[in-house]
Design a protein around this motif. Structure first.
Motif, PDB file in Angstrom:
ATOM      1  N   TYR A  46     146.931 146.657 -10.409  1.00  0.00           N
ATOM      2  CA  TYR A  46     146.551 145.241 -11.106  1.00  0.00           C
ATOM      3  C   TYR A  46     146.335 144.170 -10.146  1.00  0.00           C
ATOM      4  CZ  TYR A  46     146.959 141.418 -14.284  1.00  0.00           C
ATOM      5  OH  TYR A  46     146.785 140.176 -15.059  1.00  0.00           O
ATOM      6  N   ARG A  47     147.052 144.125  -9.039  1.00  0.00           N
ATOM      7  CA  ARG A  47     147.175 142.951  -8.415  1.00  0.00           C
ATOM      8  C   ARG A  47     147.184 143.261  -6.862  1.00  0.00           C
ATOM      9  NH1 ARG A  47     150.956 140.635  -9.970  1.00  0.00           N
ATOM     10  NH2 ARG A  47     150.066 139.223 -11.747  1.00  0.00           N
ATOM     11  N   ILE A  48     146.148 142.827  -5.991  1.00  0.00           N
ATOM     12  CA  ILE A  48     146.399 142.899  -4.628  1.00  0.00           C
ATOM     13  C   ILE A  48     146.316 141.523  -3.926  1.00  0.00           C
ATOM     14  CG2 ILE A  48     144.877 144.097  -2.405  1.00  0.00           C
ATOM     15  CD1 ILE A  48     144.148 146.282  -4.094  1.00  0.00           C
ATOM     16  N   ILE A  49     146.974 141.405  -3.071  1.00  0.00           N
ATOM     17  CA  ILE A  49     146.788 140.099  -2.052  1.00  0.00           C
ATOM     18  C   ILE A  49     146.413 140.513  -0.508  1.00  0.00           C
ATOM     19  CG2 ILE A  49     147.962 137.949  -1.370  1.00  0.00           C
ATOM     20  CD1 ILE A  49     149.581 138.096  -3.591  1.00  0.00           C
ATOM     21  N   GLY A  50     145.291 140.255  -0.144  1.00  0.00           N
ATOM     22  CA  GLY A  50     145.001 140.665   1.144  1.00  0.00           C
ATOM     23  C   GLY A  50     144.916 139.443   2.133  1.00  0.00           C
ATOM     24  N   LEU A  51     145.684 139.477   3.132  1.00  0.00           N
ATOM     25  CA  LEU A  51     145.727 138.615   4.166  1.00  0.00           C
ATOM     26  C   LEU A  51     144.595 138.611   5.293  1.00  0.00           C
ATOM     27  CD1 LEU A  51     149.581 138.326   4.125  1.00  0.00           C
ATOM     28  CD2 LEU A  51     148.077 137.083   2.628  1.00  0.00           C
ATOM     29  N   ASP A  52     143.791 137.864   5.435  1.00  0.00           N
ATOM     30  CA  ASP A  52     142.642 138.204   6.486  1.00  0.00           C
ATOM     31  C   ASP A  52     142.211 139.491   6.702  1.00  0.00           C
ATOM     32  OD1 ASP A  52     141.188 136.402   7.825  1.00  0.00           O
ATOM     33  OD2 ASP A  52     142.198 136.825   9.692  1.00  0.00           O
ATOM     34  N   PRO A  53     141.706 140.195   5.882  1.00  0.00           N
ATOM     35  CA  PRO A  53     141.409 141.636   5.874  1.00  0.00           C
ATOM     36  C   PRO A  53     140.606 141.923   7.261  1.00  0.00           C
ATOM     37  CG  PRO A  53     140.980 140.982   3.649  1.00  0.00           C
ATOM     38  CD  PRO A  53     141.167 139.718   4.487  1.00  0.00           C
ATOM     39  N   THR A  71     141.797 133.472   7.262  1.00  0.00           N
ATOM     40  CA  THR A  71     142.228 132.530   8.280  1.00  0.00           C
ATOM     41  C   THR A  71     141.455 132.730   9.435  1.00  0.00           C
ATOM     42  OG1 THR A  71     144.066 134.054   8.818  1.00  0.00           O
ATOM     43  CG2 THR A  71     144.423 132.223   7.369  1.00  0.00           C
ATOM     44  N   ASN A  72     140.614 133.930   9.673  1.00  0.00           N
ATOM     45  CA  ASN A  72     140.128 134.052  10.983  1.00  0.00           C
ATOM     46  C   ASN A  72     138.579 134.760  10.707  1.00  0.00           C
ATOM     47  OD1 ASN A  72     140.157 135.858  14.102  1.00  0.00           O
ATOM     48  ND2 ASN A  72     139.936 133.711  13.894  1.00  0.00           N
ATOM     49  N   ALA A  73     138.059 134.296   9.680  1.00  0.00           N
ATOM     50  CA  ALA A  73     136.775 134.699   8.910  1.00  0.00           C
ATOM     51  C   ALA A  73     135.817 135.110  10.055  1.00  0.00           C
ATOM     52  CB  ALA A  73     136.428 134.055   7.590  1.00  0.00           C
ATOM     53  N   LYS A 110     151.754 123.702  -3.483  1.00  0.00           N
ATOM     54  CA  LYS A 110     150.579 123.688  -4.282  1.00  0.00           C
ATOM     55  C   LYS A 110     149.637 122.918  -3.010  1.00  0.00           C
ATOM     56  CE  LYS A 110     151.584 122.569  -9.026  1.00  0.00           C
ATOM     57  NZ  LYS A 110     151.643 121.807 -10.293  1.00  0.00           N
ATOM     58  N   PHE A 111     148.169 123.278  -2.942  1.00  0.00           N
ATOM     59  CA  PHE A 111     147.647 122.614  -1.821  1.00  0.00           C
ATOM     60  C   PHE A 111     146.381 122.223  -2.373  1.00  0.00           C
ATOM     61  CE2 PHE A 111     150.093 126.523  -0.590  1.00  0.00           C
ATOM     62  CZ  PHE A 111     150.523 126.108   0.549  1.00  0.00           C
ATOM     63  N   MET A 112     145.917 120.934  -1.816  1.00  0.00           N
ATOM     64  CA  MET A 112     144.711 120.562  -2.360  1.00  0.00           C
ATOM     65  C   MET A 112     143.561 121.295  -1.740  1.00  0.00           C
ATOM     66  SD  MET A 112     145.638 117.941  -3.936  1.00  0.00           S
ATOM     67  CE  MET A 112     144.003 117.373  -4.169  1.00  0.00           C
ATOM     68  N   GLY A 113     142.392 121.309  -2.382  1.00  0.00           N
ATOM     69  CA  GLY A 113     141.043 122.178  -2.038  1.00  0.00           C
ATOM     70  C   GLY A 113     139.882 121.804  -3.001  1.00  0.00           C
ATOM     71  N   VAL A 114     138.792 122.270  -2.459  1.00  0.00           N
ATOM     72  CA  VAL A 114     137.560 121.842  -3.060  1.00  0.00           C
ATOM     73  C   VAL A 114     136.898 123.416  -2.941  1.00  0.00           C
ATOM     74  CG1 VAL A 114     137.343 119.558  -2.461  1.00  0.00           C
ATOM     75  CG2 VAL A 114     136.400 121.374  -0.849  1.00  0.00           C
ATOM     76  N   PRO A 115     135.915 123.576  -4.224  1.00  0.00           N
ATOM     77  CA  PRO A 115     135.247 124.982  -4.012  1.00  0.00           C
ATOM     78  C   PRO A 115     134.260 125.027  -2.970  1.00  0.00           C
ATOM     79  CG  PRO A 115     135.166 123.840  -6.090  1.00  0.00           C
ATOM     80  CD  PRO A 115     135.562 122.891  -5.370  1.00  0.00           C
ATOM     81  N   CYS A 116     134.201 126.040  -2.332  1.00  0.00           N
ATOM     82  CA  CYS A 116     133.036 126.290  -1.292  1.00  0.00           C
ATOM     83  C   CYS A 116     132.490 127.475  -1.321  1.00  0.00           C
ATOM     84  CB  CYS A 116     133.739 126.378   0.174  1.00  0.00           C
ATOM     85  SG  CYS A 116     135.215 127.232   0.295  1.00  0.00           S
ATOM     86  N   PRO A 117     131.510 127.672  -2.426  1.00  0.00           N
ATOM     87  CA  PRO A 117     130.540 128.682  -2.845  1.00  0.00           C
ATOM     88  C   PRO A 117     129.895 129.260  -1.600  1.00  0.00           C
ATOM     89  CG  PRO A 117     129.551 126.626  -3.605  1.00  0.00           C
ATOM     90  CD  PRO A 117     130.958 126.373  -2.869  1.00  0.00           C
ATOM     91  N   ASN A 118     129.417 128.781  -0.546  1.00  0.00           N
ATOM     92  CA  ASN A 118     129.039 129.474   0.578  1.00  0.00           C
ATOM     93  C   ASN A 118     129.871 130.086   1.518  1.00  0.00           C
ATOM     94  OD1 ASN A 118     126.364 128.412  -0.301  1.00  0.00           O
ATOM     95  ND2 ASN A 118     126.647 126.398   0.486  1.00  0.00           N
ATOM     96  N   GLY A 119     131.019 129.964   1.251  1.00  0.00           N
ATOM     97  CA  GLY A 119     132.046 131.008   1.942  1.00  0.00           C
ATOM     98  C   GLY A 119     132.560 129.921   3.083  1.00  0.00           C
ATOM     99  N   CYS A 120     133.608 130.651   3.869  1.00  0.00           N
ATOM    100  CA  CYS A 120     134.383 130.154   5.002  1.00  0.00           C
ATOM    101  C   CYS A 120     133.324 129.112   5.905  1.00  0.00           C
ATOM    102  CB  CYS A 120     135.152 130.866   5.522  1.00  0.00           C
ATOM    103  SG  CYS A 120     136.482 131.558   4.451  1.00  0.00           S
ATOM    104  N   VAL A 121     133.904 127.891   6.457  1.00  0.00           N
ATOM    105  CA  VAL A 121     133.106 126.989   7.148  1.00  0.00           C
ATOM    106  C   VAL A 121     134.026 126.750   8.435  1.00  0.00           C
ATOM    107  CG1 VAL A 121     131.649 126.437   5.484  1.00  0.00           C
ATOM    108  CG2 VAL A 121     133.543 125.057   5.991  1.00  0.00           C
TER     109      VAL A 121
END
Length: 248
Positions: free
Chosen positions: A93-100, A128-130, A183-194
């Motif tokens: 049902y659920r997986i959490i992947g940490l920087d695969p 975190t290191n994409a 909770k953390f502030m964030g914005v959508p980044c549809p183009n992926g990590c930057v």
């Protein structure tokens, strides 16, 4: 199992889950990971996934609810979580992947040997290191680019040291957030990590209308606190994780 959630984890954030009254099972596959031979670890992900699937099947056979089990894995462990579903009659049902993990993984053409969208009903990935030690692809239904997702601002030293530090910080971020219900502030980044430089930990540049940017800001939860229906790629601002053993 009662009302407690059950987590199958193979990373050292176990204590934070126990503090929230989760039941925790840790998968210790150190005998199959002969340091410093990464290739040896990579080859043994299949065996580890198969054996862990037997534990998962045992739990569900004796009454554990599929919706209350989360597989949490860091680096190669994230791919192991995905591969577990290869050996189940019903996917997790659920997986959490940490920087695969990225090295050599991208050469594998089949999704059967890495974390992919169809491995669970709910997949969350913390980048975190994409593009370096971590995968760049958004393999989750919900993908978080933490502080840009590529190199963490708290990591110093040469490029190799900074990558290792950034890669391991994904564990600390999840542990800290789980412990504190953060909770953390964030914005959508549809183009992926930057890449994010300077004191800002969100992707802001001169081309973005500041009023539009503010209108996109939202509060987000990560880990098991995030809603199951959440989808997309989000850049979130996460402060330094205190007491992280991977940072000097």
């Amino acid at each position: 199992m009662g009302r407690r959630l059950t987590c199958i984890c193979n990373f050292c954030g176990m204590v934070t889950y126990l503090s929230r009254e989760f039941n925790v099972i840790t998968v210790d596959w150190r005998p199959l990971t002969r340091y410093p031979c990464y290739l040896h670890s990579l080859i043994n992900t299949r065996l580890t996934a198969q054996c862990t699937a037997q534990v998962y099947s045992f739990l569900t056979h004796y009454g554990a609810e599929r919706e209350k089990i989360t597989c949490v894995g860091h680096s190669l462990g994230a791919h192991i979580c995905g591969m577990i579903s290869n050996h189940l009659t019903m996917k997790q049902y659920r997986i959490i992947g940490l920087d695969p993990a990225r090295p050599l993984i991208e050469r594998k053409k089949s999704n059967r040997f890495r974390l992919s969208h169809d491995d669970a009903s709910v997949i969350q990935v913390l980048h975190t290191n994409a593009g370096y030690l971590g995968q760049e692809d958004n393999t989750g239904h919900l993908n978080y680019c933490v502080n840009g997702g590529r190199v963490q601002p708290y990591c110093k030293g040469n490029p190799i040291r900074r990558s290792r530090c950034s890669h391991f910080l994904s564990i600390c971020y999840l542990a800290s957030a789980t412990m504190k219900h953060s909770k953390f502030m964030g914005v959508p980044c549809p183009n992926g990590c930057v890449n994010v430089s300077g004191p800002r930990r969100l992707p802001v540049n001169g081309k973005v209308n500041p009023f539009e940017f503010v209108s996109l800001l939202r509060e987000y939860k990560i880990g098991n606190d995030a809603p199951d229906e959440a989808r997309g790629c989000i850049c979130i601002d996460v402060p330094f994780a205190k007491h992280c053993p991977f940072v000097d």
